[in-house]
Design a protein around this motif. Sequence first.
Motif, PDB file in Angstrom:
ATOM      1  N   PHE A  24     -14.014  -0.984  11.313  1.00  0.00           N
ATOM      2  CA  PHE A  24     -13.460   0.295  10.866  1.00  0.00           C
ATOM      3  C   PHE A  24     -14.441   1.437  11.121  1.00  0.00           C
ATOM      4  O   PHE A  24     -14.062   2.507  11.608  1.00  0.00           O
ATOM      5  CB  PHE A  24     -13.117   0.203   9.380  1.00  0.00           C
ATOM      6  N   GLY A  25     -15.704   1.202  10.801  1.00  0.00           N
ATOM      7  CA  GLY A  25     -16.709   2.239  10.973  1.00  0.00           C
ATOM      8  C   GLY A  25     -16.884   2.650  12.417  1.00  0.00           C
ATOM      9  O   GLY A  25     -17.076   3.831  12.720  1.00  0.00           O
ATOM     10  N   ARG A  74     -13.840   4.800  13.489  1.00  0.00           N
ATOM     11  CA  ARG A  74     -13.928   6.130  12.868  1.00  0.00           C
ATOM     12  C   ARG A  74     -15.017   6.972  13.524  1.00  0.00           C
ATOM     13  O   ARG A  74     -14.829   8.178  13.771  1.00  0.00           O
ATOM     14  CB  ARG A  74     -14.206   5.994  11.374  1.00  0.00           C
ATOM     15  N   LEU A 120     -13.760   8.336  16.824  1.00  0.00           N
ATOM     16  CA  LEU A 120     -12.786   9.399  16.593  1.00  0.00           C
ATOM     17  C   LEU A 120     -13.494  10.691  16.181  1.00  0.00           C
ATOM     18  O   LEU A 120     -13.099  11.792  16.598  1.00  0.00           O
ATOM     19  CB  LEU A 120     -11.792   8.975  15.513  1.00  0.00           C
ATOM     20  N   LYS A 121     -14.538  10.572  15.380  1.00  0.00           N
ATOM     21  CA  LYS A 121     -15.327  11.751  15.016  1.00  0.00           C
ATOM     22  C   LYS A 121     -16.004  12.346  16.243  1.00  0.00           C
ATOM     23  O   LYS A 121     -16.072  13.572  16.400  1.00  0.00           O
ATOM     24  CB  LYS A 121     -16.388  11.378  13.973  1.00  0.00           C
ATOM     25  N   ASN A 146     -12.444  15.461   7.973  1.00  0.00           N
ATOM     26  CA  ASN A 146     -11.854  14.201   7.519  1.00  0.00           C
ATOM     27  C   ASN A 146     -10.779  13.680   8.467  1.00  0.00           C
ATOM     28  O   ASN A 146     -10.095  12.703   8.155  1.00  0.00           O
ATOM     29  CB  ASN A 146     -11.248  14.372   6.119  1.00  0.00           C
ATOM     30  N   ALA A 152     -10.923  12.109  11.417  1.00  0.00           N
ATOM     31  CA  ALA A 152     -11.151  10.751  11.922  1.00  0.00           C
ATOM     32  C   ALA A 152     -10.850   9.711  10.859  1.00  0.00           C
ATOM     33  O   ALA A 152     -10.246   8.672  11.133  1.00  0.00           O
ATOM     34  CB  ALA A 152     -12.589  10.616  12.416  1.00  0.00           C
ATOM     35  N   LEU A 153     -11.268   9.970   9.636  1.00  0.00           N
ATOM     36  CA  LEU A 153     -11.017   9.030   8.547  1.00  0.00           C
ATOM     37  C   LEU A 153      -9.523   8.899   8.275  1.00  0.00           C
ATOM     38  O   LEU A 153      -9.011   7.786   8.077  1.00  0.00           O
ATOM     39  CB  LEU A 153     -11.749   9.498   7.284  1.00  0.00           C
ATOM     40  N   GLU A 154      -8.810  10.022   8.293  1.00  0.00           N
ATOM     41  CA  GLU A 154      -7.367   9.981   8.035  1.00  0.00           C
ATOM     42  C   GLU A 154      -6.642   9.153   9.093  1.00  0.00           C
ATOM     43  O   GLU A 154      -5.752   8.349   8.760  1.00  0.00           O
ATOM     44  CB  GLU A 154      -6.814  11.404   8.016  1.00  0.00           C
ATOM     45  N   ALA A 204      -7.945   6.765  11.111  1.00  0.00           N
ATOM     46  CA  ALA A 204      -8.339   5.359  11.021  1.00  0.00           C
ATOM     47  C   ALA A 204      -7.646   4.666   9.858  1.00  0.00           C
ATOM     48  O   ALA A 204      -7.236   3.502   9.961  1.00  0.00           O
ATOM     49  CB  ALA A 204      -9.858   5.256  10.884  1.00  0.00           C
ATOM     50  N   GLN A 205      -7.500   5.357   8.738  1.00  0.00           N
ATOM     51  CA  GLN A 205      -6.802   4.770   7.593  1.00  0.00           C
ATOM     52  C   GLN A 205      -5.310   4.618   7.878  1.00  0.00           C
ATOM     53  O   GLN A 205      -4.691   3.621   7.480  1.00  0.00           O
ATOM     54  CB  GLN A 205      -7.021   5.646   6.357  1.00  0.00           C
TER      55      GLN A 205
END
Length: 347
Positions: free
Chosen positions: A48-49, A52, A55-56, A78, A80-82, A84-85
């Motif tokens: 996951f990391g 993300r 994507l960042k 946020n 990239a986090l959105e 990936a989630q």
Amino acid sequence: MALDVVSHGRRGPGGVLRFGPEQIQQIKRTVSHTPEVMVKVSGGGRDFGGVRAHLKYIGRHGKLPLETDEGLMVQGKNAALEIAQDWHLDQCRSQYRSKPADGEKDTRPKLAHNIVLSMPAGTPPEKVLAAARIFARENFGLQHRYAMALHTDQAHPHVHLVVKCEHEFEPGKRLYIRKATLRQWREQFAALMREQGVAANATPRQIRGQVHRPQRDPIHHRLRAMRAFGQLDAMARSQRATPKPSTFMRDKVMTMVSALKSGAGVLAQGKDTLQGTRDAVRDDWQATAQTLRRQGWGDLAAQIDRFMAQMPPVQTDGERLAEQWRVWQRTPTPERSRPRVPDERSR
């Protein structure tokens, strides 16, 4: 060989090889040096990391918008986090495999592939993005989640495309990228660029007379940073940290210097294989020219003859580095009053 013009030609009633309109256009694009598209895989996240983080990176840490497979534009720190989630990477089968210890090879399956679609400098960026949108939709739409971002900070506009490996509706089905896949994608992306009104081609480098493979991204980035640092004046260099050099390129250069000093023949190692490939390419082009002349395309056949005559001689990486080294030695600089080959003490 790799052009596949002769082998894919149609045979008429008399058994004579003939080229169709699409093949004629492909030959014209190649011998006229039409700009080549680039499609490459630049790694991928295995957890996951990692997904993300990439994507960042392509979103320039929130400065650029990320376009998703649903047509949404997501931007901000946020974003990239959105994304990936939203991809539910935590539900992928390979997500919870143990991370290898330091020094061990990471054999975990990728959760996402990082793909780059690029065009040469001068190509309108908006047309590269438009072609990339269609490319992503046709290959991954409703099958694999993806997000993309257009980068124009370099001379050549390019789109970074992050694609989730696991199929959305068939968990046991994954996206595998092989050499044949990349070749098909290059041809497809070139056709999409032509639909945008941009001249584009997709042929193997050997067919164009290019021997050397492009440098891998980490090597390319480090060499570019070193070149940029070297172009700064003394005051600017003193205010910045020296970029970390490429150990891979350093080792290649030192091997080349040692070979020059010892007179060993390692610089030409592998040249026979390269020359054999070049001979096969030339045979293929000559057969193509002969077929074109039989079809009445004498001008195009003559263009092929000129194209082959302009092919650079075959060189190994060692020979090319040695040639660049000799040029560098002959170039006067303030730091070097006379050329010299460094010995062990000056490394």
